[in-house]
Design an enzyme around this catalytic site. Structure first.
Site, PDB file in Angstrom:
ATOM      1  N   ASP A 382       3.396  -5.422  -1.807  1.00  0.00           N
ATOM      2  CA  ASP A 382       4.040  -4.126  -1.940  1.00  0.00           C
ATOM      3  C   ASP A 382       5.173  -4.073  -0.914  1.00  0.00           C
ATOM      4  OD1 ASP A 382       4.300  -1.330  -2.776  1.00  0.00           O
ATOM      5  OD2 ASP A 382       3.543  -0.880  -0.777  1.00  0.00           O
ATOM      6  N   LYS A 563       1.178  -0.368 -10.980  1.00  0.00           N
ATOM      7  CA  LYS A 563       1.234  -1.575 -10.155  1.00  0.00           C
ATOM      8  C   LYS A 563       0.211  -2.621 -10.584  1.00  0.00           C
ATOM      9  CE  LYS A 563       3.346   0.285  -5.962  1.00  0.00           C
ATOM     10  NZ  LYS A 563       3.221   0.479  -4.505  1.00  0.00           N
ATOM     11  N   ASP A 586      -1.979   1.715  -3.571  1.00  0.00           N
ATOM     12  CA  ASP A 586      -2.089   0.384  -4.162  1.00  0.00           C
ATOM     13  C   ASP A 586      -3.513   0.056  -4.599  1.00  0.00           C
ATOM     14  OD1 ASP A 586       0.640  -0.087  -3.547  1.00  0.00           O
ATOM     15  OD2 ASP A 586       0.089  -0.598  -1.499  1.00  0.00           O
TER      16      ASP A 586
END
Length: 701
Positions: A382, A563, A586
């Site tokens: 990330d 994601k 995340d």
């Protein structure tokens, strides 16, 4: 974890201010190695000190047994005769069997009750057969006596277990060491401003404590006054102190290197970061890997192989007309077959790797995640907060003719001094870093959505983006257009400085790339690992960072909930993927990846979505994890091959296959070899301590 004092310590010590005697760290409540590899605790209630004491007592008692043995006297050519000599071996041998052999007999009984035969049952069978045969010989019921061999067998077994527990205790001592980091007392600031010394257990959430230079922070909290450099190495593994000032979070057990700070307590006891780390380390050391499961099966299988081989050995030698040899060699087979080294092969490596990693800021929550890390061939980072700091910094200054860059930056910083906007703080920080003197500004006025304005030297100065230009009217000078266009192509935020109605310069601000990120990417490339980056930022912003760091693949303009699809995309292409993120938005991607790594989590170790947590925010820690994974797996395989190979080679010798050429493996030699294999496995596992997990060393090495 150990069930005795250390288990109690885990619940009582953190937050209670009490200290424990360092000697307690040796006195482990259980023999965890056996609990791990046998599925039950074969040494329940047995401590390291107990094995040590029984070893020395048994060793002293065994000396007369050995010296008065007829076989030993024949070997060394001497003779002893005195009244009652024939009862020295039976009496002392019985004491050794009952006292020194008690842990093994108790362990054998426990394995029988749990219906999980293993090493302790093998040892128990071997010493029991030798004991019965020796008494039968002493009573003239049988021709052979092996009192001296029985005595030395028990002594060697006790020595092997003592050394094994000592090695495991050293590995798991890191947990006790973490508890010892907390101070006994704290200096609490009262409502009147006075300072009183109290026990840690007497602190409450909301209390304010004073931390003087050189003292440890007693609890997690927030700095409310003062500033200091704090040593957080026991949490993050980073040796360099980090600055902490008003509003910053601090963690229990960190050390104020200089300056005094006042900290408002936010968490105590089991809620602190330190306690969370201890829980993670304990859970990781108790969890099993795939290699451990393999060792479990091998150890269980070896029991049946040993019993079958011992029975076959006794039968063959009996048929050959050598009943004495039948008993001694069948006992030797049982001794040789003890899966002691096999049982220690994996648990000790696991204990050392998890404690070593914790000391270096790598918190292993899932042993399988660490084991899979060695196979990872694609790492997805990330961007914000991982490869970058998540904070804007001034990356470019362009001034009009007649004004210096530093003068422009000082002018902008003077106007932005009273603003709380992140971009404003970045401009002020850049001016201070350059040591610039800021001119006085007055009549500060925010212009919502456009910028800010103030008077400097009685002249109106405004700082803001394109919306400010549209409102105030001036155009950017042609001399700045080239630089501004380059900044915009990189995705930088551009702020203009307008003085007296005209643009006098512009500033570029970008999310600051961590200086360690480039080294992390280069190190991963050296390991033939593909590096990808994912971000919600615009494509040009992502591409600029990727070019700067040498990243192979970019996923840009991705929503947080999307994601995990990038992880799936890489997996569908055949990659084993490690996802590295800050653990905030995340979580789905971290859970989807083959290995989820949460980074920069020094004050939040309870993230459930990641298998591995990096306490520091250094992305080079990912390389450390991969090195630890490869080194741990290599040690596990080496230990398994040695332990299993030793048994396969030694069993035929113990059975007497070379008796035709005059070689029969003595029982005592078998015991020595068995214990020696254990020591070799333990020593090989200790070499794991030499693996350098320092991110800087890995990046340069």
């Amino acid at each position: 974890m150990h069930a005795g004092r250390e288990g109690q310590m885990e619940h009582e010590h953190i937050g209670d201010g009490g200290r424990h005697d360092p000697a307690d760290h040796e006195d482990h409540g259980n023999h965890d190695g056996h609990e791990d590899h046998e599925g039950h605790d074969g040494h329940e209630g047995h401590s390291l000190a107990m094995f040590r004491d029984r070893f020395w007592v048994s060793l002293v008692l065994s000396l007369p047994v050995v010296v008065t043995s007829h076989m030993i006297m024949e070997w060394f050519g001497y003779e002893l005769r005195f009244t009652g000599i024939e009862w020295i071996a039976p009496v002392l041998g019985t004491v050794i069997f009952l006292y020194g052999g008690k842990p093994f007999l108790a362990g054998a009984a426990a394995e029988i009750r749990s219906r999980q035969p293993g090493m302790m049952l093998l040892i128990g069978m071997a010493i029991t057969v030798a004991f019965v045969a020796s008494w039968a010989a002493s009573l003239d019921w049988f021709a052979i006596e092996v009192w001296w061999e029985l005595s030395l067998l028990i002594v060697i077994m006790l020595l092997g277990h003592w050394l094994e527990m000592r090695a495991i205790g050293q590995a798991q001592g890191a947990l006790a060491a973490l508890a010892e980091l907390l101070p006994d007392e704290a200096e609490r600031v009262t409502s009147t401003g006075d300072v009183e010394t109290v026990r840690i257990a007497d602190l409450a959430v909301g209390d304010v404590v004073l931390v003087r230079p050189g003292a440890r922070v007693p609890a997690d909290g927030t700095v409310v006054d003062g500033s200091a450099e704090l040593d957080e190495s026991m949490i993050t593994g980073e040796s360099n102190p980090v600055p902490r000032g008003e509003g910053d979070r601090v963690v229990a057990a960190s050390v104020a290197a200089d300056g005094s700070i006042r900290v408002r307590v936010d968490a105590l006891g089991e809620d602190t970061t330190l306690a969370g780390i201890r829980r993670l380390v304990a859970e990781a050391q108790e969890s099993k890997s795939r290699t451990q499961v393999l060792a479990d099966r091998a150890a269980a299988l070896l029991f049946y192989v040993a019993v079958g081989a011992a029975a076959l050995t006794m039968l063959v030698w009996a048929l050959l007309g050598a009943p004495d040899t039948a008993i001694t060699q069948s006992v030797t087979v049982l001794i040789i077959a003890c899966p002691h080294a096999l049982g220690l092969a994996i648990p000790l490596v696991m204990s050392i790797s998890t404690s070593k990693s914790a000391r270096n800021g790598i918190l292993v929550k899932d042993r399988l995640a660490l084991e899979r890390m060695r196979k990872v061939d694609a790492v997805l980072f990330d961007k914000t907060g991982t490869l970058t700091k998540g904070e804007h910094a001034v990356t470019g200054v362009a001034a009009e003719d007649g004004i210096e860059d530093d003068e422009l930056l000082a002018l902008a910083a003077a106007v932005e001094t009273d603003s709380e906007h992140p971009l404003a703080r970045a401009i002020v920080a850049a001016a201070r870093d350059r040591g610039l003197r800021l001119p006085p500004a007055r009549d500060f006025r925010p212009m919502t959505g456009r910028g800010v304005q103030a008077y400097v030297d009685d002249t109106a100065v405004a700082v803001g983006g394109p919306a400010l230009l549209r409102e105030l009217g001036p155009d950017a000078p042609d001399g700045l257009s080239g630089r501004i266009e380059q900044w915009q192509q990189r995705g930088a935020a551009v702020l203009y400085v307008i003085r007296g109605g005209g643009v006098v310069g512009a500033l570029a601000l970008e999310d600051q790339v961590r200086p360690e990120s480039r080294a992390a990417v280069e190190a991963l490339h050296q390991l033939d690992v593909r590096v990808a980056m994912i971000t919600g930022d615009a494509q040009q912003v992502a591409d600029a960072v990727a070019r700067d760091l040498g990243i192979d693949e970019v996923f840009a303009e991705v929503l947080p909930e999307e994601k995990d699809s990038a992880v799936t995309h890489l997996q569908d292409r055949g990659f084993t993927v490690a996802m590295v993120g800050d653990g905030v938005n995340d979580a789905p991607a971290l859970a989807r990846a083959d290995v989820g790594i949460a980074i920069g989590a020094g004050t939040d170790v309870a993230m459930e979505s990641a298998g591995i947590v990096l306490a520091s925010d250094d992305p080079r820690g990912v390389v450390s994890v991969r090195r630890l994974s490869a080194s741990s797996y290599r040690k596990m395989l080496q230990n398994l091959w040695w332990a299993a190979g030793y048994n396969l080679a030694a069993l035929p010798l113990a059975a007497g296959v070379l008796a035709g050429v005059g070689f029969v493996l003595p029982m005592a030699v078998g015991a020595v070899l068995m214990s020696l294999s254990t020591i070799i496995v333990a020593a090989n596992a200790q070499l794991l301590r030499r693996v350098d997990l320092n991110p800087a060393a890995i990046a340069t090495g």
